[in-house]
Structures are given as structure tokens and as C-alpha cells.
Scaffold this active site. Structure first.
Site, short mmCIF file in Angstrom:
data_model
loop_
_atom_site.label_atom_id
_atom_site.label_comp_id
_atom_site.label_asym_id
_atom_site.label_seq_id
_atom_site.Cartn_x
_atom_site.Cartn_y
_atom_site.Cartn_z
N MET A 37 -6.71 63.53 86.17
CA MET A 37 -7.93 64.10 85.39
C MET A 37 -7.86 63.94 84.02
O MET A 37 -6.59 64.34 83.42
CB MET A 37 -8.29 65.50 85.74
CG MET A 37 -8.93 66.54 84.76
SD MET A 37 -8.97 67.87 84.87
CE MET A 37 -9.92 68.34 86.46
N ASN A 38 -8.75 63.58 83.19
CA ASN A 38 -8.65 63.87 81.77
C ASN A 38 -10.04 64.79 81.45
O ASN A 38 -10.17 65.61 82.19
CB ASN A 38 -8.26 62.73 80.80
CG ASN A 38 -9.01 61.52 80.89
OD1 ASN A 38 -8.94 60.52 81.83
ND2 ASN A 38 -9.73 61.39 79.94
N ASP A 39 -10.63 64.30 80.10
CA ASP A 39 -11.80 64.99 79.64
C ASP A 39 -12.51 65.61 80.83
O ASP A 39 -13.18 65.16 81.62
CB ASP A 39 -12.62 64.35 78.94
CG ASP A 39 -11.83 63.54 78.01
OD1 ASP A 39 -10.75 63.44 77.89
OD2 ASP A 39 -12.58 62.47 77.35
N ASP A 168 -18.72 58.66 74.29
CA ASP A 168 -18.91 60.08 74.75
C ASP A 168 -20.09 60.72 74.36
O ASP A 168 -20.06 61.75 73.53
CB ASP A 168 -17.55 60.67 74.07
CG ASP A 168 -16.06 60.14 74.34
OD1 ASP A 168 -16.07 59.52 75.43
OD2 ASP A 168 -15.36 60.53 73.66
N GLU A 223 -13.41 61.56 69.00
CA GLU A 223 -13.86 61.45 70.21
C GLU A 223 -14.60 62.65 70.91
O GLU A 223 -14.40 63.73 69.97
CB GLU A 223 -12.76 61.15 71.29
CG GLU A 223 -11.76 59.95 70.97
CD GLU A 223 -10.83 59.62 71.80
OE1 GLU A 223 -10.95 58.50 72.65
OE2 GLU A 223 -9.80 60.56 72.03
N TRP A 305 -2.95 63.81 74.97
CA TRP A 305 -2.48 62.58 75.51
C TRP A 305 -0.84 62.28 75.37
O TRP A 305 -0.16 61.66 76.23
CB TRP A 305 -3.34 61.51 74.74
CG TRP A 305 -4.64 61.10 75.11
CD1 TRP A 305 -5.78 61.68 74.53
CD2 TRP A 305 -4.94 60.59 76.50
NE1 TRP A 305 -6.96 61.58 75.44
CE2 TRP A 305 -6.45 60.84 76.55
CE3 TRP A 305 -4.21 60.19 77.60
CZ2 TRP A 305 -7.22 60.66 77.59
CZ3 TRP A 305 -4.97 59.84 78.62
CH2 TRP A 305 -6.53 59.81 78.61
C1 FRU Z 1 -10.85 61.22 75.39
C2 FRU Z 1 -11.00 59.72 75.92
C3 FRU Z 1 -12.47 59.64 75.58
C4 FRU Z 1 -12.88 58.59 76.72
C5 FRU Z 1 -11.95 59.01 77.92
C6 FRU Z 1 -11.49 58.08 78.52
O1 FRU Z 1 -9.59 61.76 75.94
O2 FRU Z 1 -10.21 58.98 75.07
O3 FRU Z 1 -12.87 59.16 74.18
O4 FRU Z 1 -14.05 58.47 77.05
O5 FRU Z 1 -10.75 59.71 77.32
O6 FRU Z 1 -10.86 58.55 79.77
#
Ligand code: FRU
Length: 501
Positions: A37-39, A168, A223, A305
Site C-alpha cells: 500500500m502507498n497513498d 493526483d 504530489e 519513500w
Molecule cells: C505519491 C505518489 C503519487 C502517485 C503515487 C503512485 O506517493 O508518487 O504522486 O500518484 O504515489 O503510486
């Protein structure tokens, strides 16, 4: 239509989630159903429930082709997984369905707005990747990508803006029914800017203006923007890449930035004030929702990150969201506090008042890895202030992590160097806090693999992940003197509640 890629992800997650024991996940911080998982994405309130989507790669615990995972909750703390919402299955998003947001259309359907990343080859066979904004519409579980996607392309970019860094979208509906969205963009100067678009129906979008430009002040590309009004101020939340440290206000790498201001007659954001959103190690890409009762609530990716190597080797999930935070803007400052619903899960509350602390002590029943701990301290003698106050948590004979307060510099530090990590990445972070003559109020939220420290009723927050063996659940306190002749002690009020879900 549920096509092959989405079907595969949905079947895979149902099969594989069984391999993850519930007590090997945080209790109330959302983790991916399986994998990475990220954002947080699409944080919204729809049909009587909160929806939280997230950047999701089910097939591994590293970043990969981006899907959207999905969960729903009634109170933002107990989450229920829903099937994967989006898979990268169209030509315009074949490289991934990147971050975006959600809202409700006038006809009651849920609209998702996300960045489609397309990978193609130029005439020399070199890969080119570019980004556009896309729509999917659904019933809260299944979503259909709009047949006229993408809805915002490079044609609607201001001059000089990159087609590669354009992502985004955060959508919201104005009182008059107009939809607006802000999108992160990279102008010709190589840094970041935020673009504003509007739409009558959510499908057909027009470029309005550049809301604000970074001009290479706070990192480079911005972002994950979010833009809203709270307590009479307009706040822009962004996550800048490639930050340079500035004192203790901003750290290096990926950071978070809150810009507060007002709108001029042309609806440009006029900057009045800037600060970091979180001063810890792991917090990025926050997104907010307006709750039905009017609260503005924010959730971030509780990760950074550069620190993704901090993890256990055999984990079947990676990445978590932060504790939802109530956002206010008071006396010219951003104020963040854990959502009040957290107290519904308090159990076994114990309190101690005016405990004198110098040598290392533990307090009976003050321990655990899923707790809400409040510690309010002041010097026993203001003329002879202590030099350093330390809370050690997630502690046993081998490990501990520390929250350290230096009253004479008004600096709070978080330090996870001894938490059991074998990687040489950032483990310490410092934050300048209010000078209150050696007094400070801390609220420390622990949930198995994380710590979030809310300082002085939400004036600052420091967040970090820790992957210490869960058996290390001790907590101790001490106050130190740096000079041998100083004997300053701390007087502390301590309240601990277990968090049980
Ligand atoms: C931020 C990001 C966003 C992008 C997403 C890709 O963490 O780099 O800008 O949409 O992650 O996973």
C-alpha cells in the site's frame, strides 16, 4: 464490467489474506488486504459510510503496477475490506491507476477520479510514460471506467507544464454544485505547481488556473494536493518530493507541506503561512474528508519513500495509513488531534498524578503496544529545570524506541535506532516545539507497528513506524541531567488506556 486483471486481483486477495493473522496487522491503522500500500486515495463519505481507497499492489510487498484497494468504515477505526476497486487494465492506465479521490455525483453514484499512467514507445523504441486524469463511476463496490477517459489530458495543461508529472486529482463539490479538482503538476522550472479545474457534471473538465507555484522553494514536484477551507482559512496540503532540510521545520527527501492563506479576487491562493504537516519520520500523501458533522479529517500514508526498507523480512503486507486526525486552524497554526472516536475503544484506563521522575521508572499497568498514553510534565523546580526527559516504549532487554524532550532547547526527538532495525536509514527526527518553561503535553498513540506523538494538544505531530518484536511492550520514563550538579526532576501526570477493538 469486471475484466481479467480486476478479477485476478479480487480472487488473489481473498485467497492470500488468509495467510495474514489479524494480530500481525495493526489494530486500527489500515493495511493493504495483501501486498503493498502507498497513498490513501478516494477518502470520502458516501451512502452513510467512510470509504478509503489506497494505492495497491496485491502481488508483492514492493511498489508495482498500481491498483486501487478499498475499505469501508463507520467510524474510521474499524475497517472492512472491499474488493479491489480499480486495476490497470486500459490503454490509458496500463502503467498504473495512480492516486486520486472520490465524491458523490448528483444521481447518487460514487465517482472516482484518478491518474491514468500510460506507457508507450517512441519511434526509437524508448519507453515514454505520461499521465492524464480519468474517471470511474460505481455503486460503492464496483466501478466502471468512463468510456470517454481520459477526461483531462495534456491539452488542458498551462504552457510549459510536464505531461509526465501531472497527477493526483483531488475532487470536491462546491455549494453551488460545481465540481472542482486540484492536480499536481511540474512547470518548466522543474519544481511544482497546483492546477485548478472545474466541471459542471464531474465528467467534462475545464482548466481554470494555476492555483499556486512552488518556484523551487519547498522541494520540487508537489504530489497529492488537497485544498479546503477550515476555520476561515484556505489550506493546501501537498507532499513535495526532493526537499532540502530547513532547520527543524522541513527534512530532506519526501516531505509534507501545509500552505495556509486566503483567495484573492481571481481565486488565487495568497500564501500567508507555511509549515510541515508531520515532523516525524513516516508520513506522506495525506488526504482529507469532510465528515457529515463538519469535521475535516485527514489520513496519511504512514510511511516515507526513503524508509520503505524498514520492515520485517517475512511480512505479507507493507504500508499503513495514519490514525485519522481532526484538522483545525487555530491562532494561525495547523492543529491536528486523533479523531475523538478513538476514546470509544479505551479500556483499562490507569492514571497517575504528580509522579516525581528522575531515575528510570516504570508505572504499574503502563505498558503495551496498542495504547493511548497521555503524559503531561513540568519541572519539579522551575529554577532548576531538568535537561532531558525520556519516554522509552516498545521496550524489553534488547529493544526500545525513545521520545526525548530537551526543555532548554524546546526540542522533541523521536528515536527508533534501537527498535530492532537492521537498515541504515533515518531513525531520528527532531521537532521544535513551544517553549513552555519545561512543560510539555504529549499524547502517544501506539498500534503494534507505529507511534504517533501529538504535542501540546495537536500543535505538532511526529509519526514513525516501528517493527519491533511485539513482545517488547515495556514503557519507562526518566529525567536526566547533563551537568552533574543539576538535579532537576520532572513532575508528571500519566494516563494510559489500552486500545481494544
Ligand atoms: C505519491 C505518489 C503519487 C502517485 C503515487 C503512485 O506517493 O508518487 O504522486 O500518484 O504515489 O503510486
Amino acid at each position: 464490467m469486471i475484466n481479467d486483471k480486476l478479477k485476478k486481483a479480487r480472487e488473489y486477495e481473498v485467497r492470500k489474506e488468509k495467510e495474514i493473522a489479524p494480530d500481525k496487522r495493526p489494530a486500527f491503522h489500515l493495511t493493504p488486504r495483501v501486498g503493498w500500500m502507498n497513498d490513501p486515495n478516494g477518502f470520502s463519505y458516501h451512502n452513510g459510510e467512510y470509504h478509503l481507497f489506497y494505492q495497491y499492489h496485491p502481488y508483492g510487498t514492493n511498489w508495482g503496477p498500481m491498483h486501487w484497494g478499498h475499505a469501508v468504515s463507520k467510524d474510521l477505526l474499524k475497517w472492512e475490506y472491499c474488493p479491489t476497486a480499480l486495476a490497470p487494465d486500459e490503454s490509458y492506465d496500463n502503467f498504473g491507476c495512480f492516486s486520486g479521490s472520490a465524491d458523490t455525483l448528483d444521481d447518487g453514484r460514487q465517482i472516482l477520479m484518478y491518474t491514468g499512467v500510460q506507457s508507450t514507445k517512441d519511434e526509437d523504441g524508448k519507453e515514454i510514460v505520461f499521465q492524464t486524469q480519468c474517471i470511474a463511476v460505481g455503486d460503492g463496490t464496483n466501478f466502471e471506467k468512463y468510456e470517454k477517459n481520459p477526461v483531462i489530458t495534456a491539452d488542458a495543461l498551462p504552457e510549459g507544464a510536464s505531461k509526465i508529472d501531472f497527477r493526483d486529482p483531488k475532487i470536491w463539490k462546491e455549494k453551488d454544485g460545481t465540481f472542482r479538482c486540484v492536480v499536481g503538476s511540474r512547470p518548466a522550472d522543474g519544481s511544482g505547481q497546483i492546477l485548478l479545474y472545474s466541471s459542471k457534471d464531474g465528467f467534462s473538465w475545464n482548466f481554470e488556473q494555476i492555483l499556486i507555484q512552488n518556484k523551487n522553494r519547498f522541494g520540487k514536484m508537489w504530489e497529492c494536493p488537497d485544498f479546503f477551507e477550515v476555520d476561515g482559512k484556505w489550506l493546501l496540503m501537498v507532499s513535495p518530493q526532493d526537499m532540502m532540510p530547513v532547520g527543524l521545520e522541513y527534512g530532506a527527501g519526501n516531505g509534507t507541506l501545509c500552505v495556509a492563506g486566503h483567495l484573492d479576487e481571481n481565486k488565487h491562493l495568497v500564501e500567508e503561512y507555511t509549515q510541515s504537516i508531520d515532523y516525524g519520520i513516516d508520513f506522506y500523501a495525506p488526504q482529507t474528508v469532510l465528515a457529515p458533522d463538519g469535521r475535516r479529517i485527514m489520513i496519511g500514508w504512514m510511511q516515507n519513500w526513503d524508509t520503505c526498507g524498514v520492515r520485517e523480512d517475512d511480512m505479507k503486507w507493507f504500508g499503513q495509513t495514519s490514525c485519522p486526525r481532526e484538522i483545525q486552524f487555530v491562532d494561525g497554526k495547523l492543529i491536528q488531534n486523533p479523531i475523538r472516536e478513538l476514546s470509544n475503544y479505551h479500556k483499562n484506563t490507569v492514571s497517575y498524578s504528580e509522579v516525581l521522575i528522575s531515575d528510570c521508572i516504570s508505572l504499574e499497568k503502563v505498558s503495551g503496544r496498542m495504547i493511548d498514553l497521555e503524559v503531561e510534565i513540568k519541572p519539579e523546580d522551575e529554577e532548576n529545570c531538568y535537561d532531558k526527559f525520556v519516554i522509552q516504549f516498545a521496550k524489553n532487554e534488547s529493544f526500545h524506541s525513545d521520545i526525548v524532550f530537551y526543555p532548554k532547547e524546546s526540542v522533541l526527538e523521536i528515536d527508533r535506532s534501537w527498535s530492532g532495525i537492521r537498515r541504515a536509514v533515518q531513525h531520528q527526527k527532531k521537532c521544535k516545539v513551544a517553549d513552555n518553561n519545561g512543560s510539555i503535553k504529549l499524547r502517544v498513540i501506539l498500534d503494534r507497528y507505529s507511534v504517533e506523538v501529538f504535542v501540546n494538544d495537536g500543535e505538532h505531530v511526529m509519526t514513525a513506524t516501528i517493527y519491533t518484536d511485539l513482545e517488547a511492550d515495556g514503557i519507562s520514563f526518566f529525567a536526566d541531567e547533563i551537568c552533574f550538579y543539576a538535579e532537576g526532576k520532572v513532575k508528571a501526570n500519566v494516563t494510559k488506556s489500552d486500545l481494544e477493538f
